[in-house]
Design a protein around this motif. Structure first.
Motif, short mmCIF file in Angstrom:
data_model
loop_
_atom_site.label_atom_id
_atom_site.label_comp_id
_atom_site.label_asym_id
_atom_site.label_seq_id
_atom_site.Cartn_x
_atom_site.Cartn_y
_atom_site.Cartn_z
N MET A 1 0.71 -1.15 -0.01
CA MET A 1 -0.07 -0.12 -0.02
C MET A 1 0.88 1.22 -0.01
SD MET A 1 -2.94 1.25 2.56
CE MET A 1 -2.29 1.87 4.02
N ALA A 2 1.99 1.13 0.98
CA ALA A 2 2.84 2.49 0.90
C ALA A 2 3.44 2.65 -0.54
CB ALA A 2 3.89 2.36 2.08
N LYS A 8 3.22 6.00 -2.55
CA LYS A 8 4.31 6.83 -2.96
C LYS A 8 4.35 7.30 -4.78
CE LYS A 8 9.29 6.52 -3.63
NZ LYS A 8 10.52 5.38 -4.05
N GLN A 9 3.86 6.10 -5.25
CA GLN A 9 3.79 6.30 -6.86
C GLN A 9 2.74 7.46 -7.18
OE1 GLN A 9 3.08 2.50 -8.13
NE2 GLN A 9 5.19 1.89 -8.26
N ALA A 10 1.85 7.58 -6.23
CA ALA A 10 0.67 8.65 -6.69
C ALA A 10 1.05 10.13 -5.84
CB ALA A 10 -0.53 8.04 -5.91
N GLU A 43 3.51 11.45 2.33
CA GLU A 43 3.09 11.49 3.69
C GLU A 43 2.08 10.77 4.06
OE1 GLU A 43 4.27 13.98 5.94
OE2 GLU A 43 5.75 14.75 4.30
N GLU A 44 1.18 10.19 3.30
CA GLU A 44 0.19 9.35 3.74
C GLU A 44 0.92 7.72 3.80
OE1 GLU A 44 -3.89 9.68 1.64
OE2 GLU A 44 -2.69 11.38 0.88
N ALA A 45 1.72 7.65 3.06
CA ALA A 45 2.56 6.13 2.99
C ALA A 45 3.18 6.23 4.27
CB ALA A 45 3.37 6.31 1.83
N ASP A 62 13.20 5.82 2.38
CA ASP A 62 13.06 6.28 1.01
C ASP A 62 11.84 7.08 0.98
OD1 ASP A 62 13.74 6.26 -1.86
OD2 ASP A 62 11.70 4.97 -1.96
N LEU A 63 10.87 6.90 1.63
CA LEU A 63 9.70 8.03 1.78
C LEU A 63 10.09 9.29 2.52
CD1 LEU A 63 6.73 5.44 2.59
CD2 LEU A 63 7.04 6.70 0.65
N TYR A 64 10.72 9.00 3.58
CA TYR A 64 11.27 10.25 4.19
C TYR A 64 12.33 11.13 3.13
CZ TYR A 64 9.77 9.09 8.86
OH TYR A 64 8.95 8.68 9.92
N LYS A 65 12.89 10.57 2.44
CA LYS A 65 13.71 11.45 1.55
C LYS A 65 12.77 12.10 0.17
CE LYS A 65 17.58 8.18 1.74
NZ LYS A 65 18.40 7.12 1.15
N VAL A 66 11.97 11.27 -0.14
CA VAL A 66 10.98 11.93 -1.14
C VAL A 66 10.27 12.93 -0.58
CG1 VAL A 66 8.79 11.39 -2.45
CG2 VAL A 66 10.76 9.75 -2.38
#
Length: 53
Positions: free
Chosen positions: A1-2, A6-8, A12-14, A39-43
């Motif tokens: 789901m995360a 991320k692709q969308a 922050e939601e991920a 990786d999400l924090y970096k993005v």
């Protein structure tokens, strides 16, 4: 789901999703989740930096 979030461009939601469900995962899966979370924090930080400029 995360990864889908991320692709969308909804990093922050991920991040919230991983943080809320991380404790329910077995210890063996946490390292993998932590890597996705990093990786999400970096993005997320890159997006915030772009908005400042």
């Amino acid at each position: 789901m995360a990864t889908v979030l991320k692709q969308a461009n909804r990093a922050e939601e991920a991040i919230d999703a991983i943080r809320s469900f991380r404790d329910r995962c077995p210890n063996e899966a946490r390292e993998s989740l932590d890597n996705i979370l990093l990786d999400l924090y970096k993005v997320s930080r890159a997006c915030k930096f772009t908005y400042i400029m």
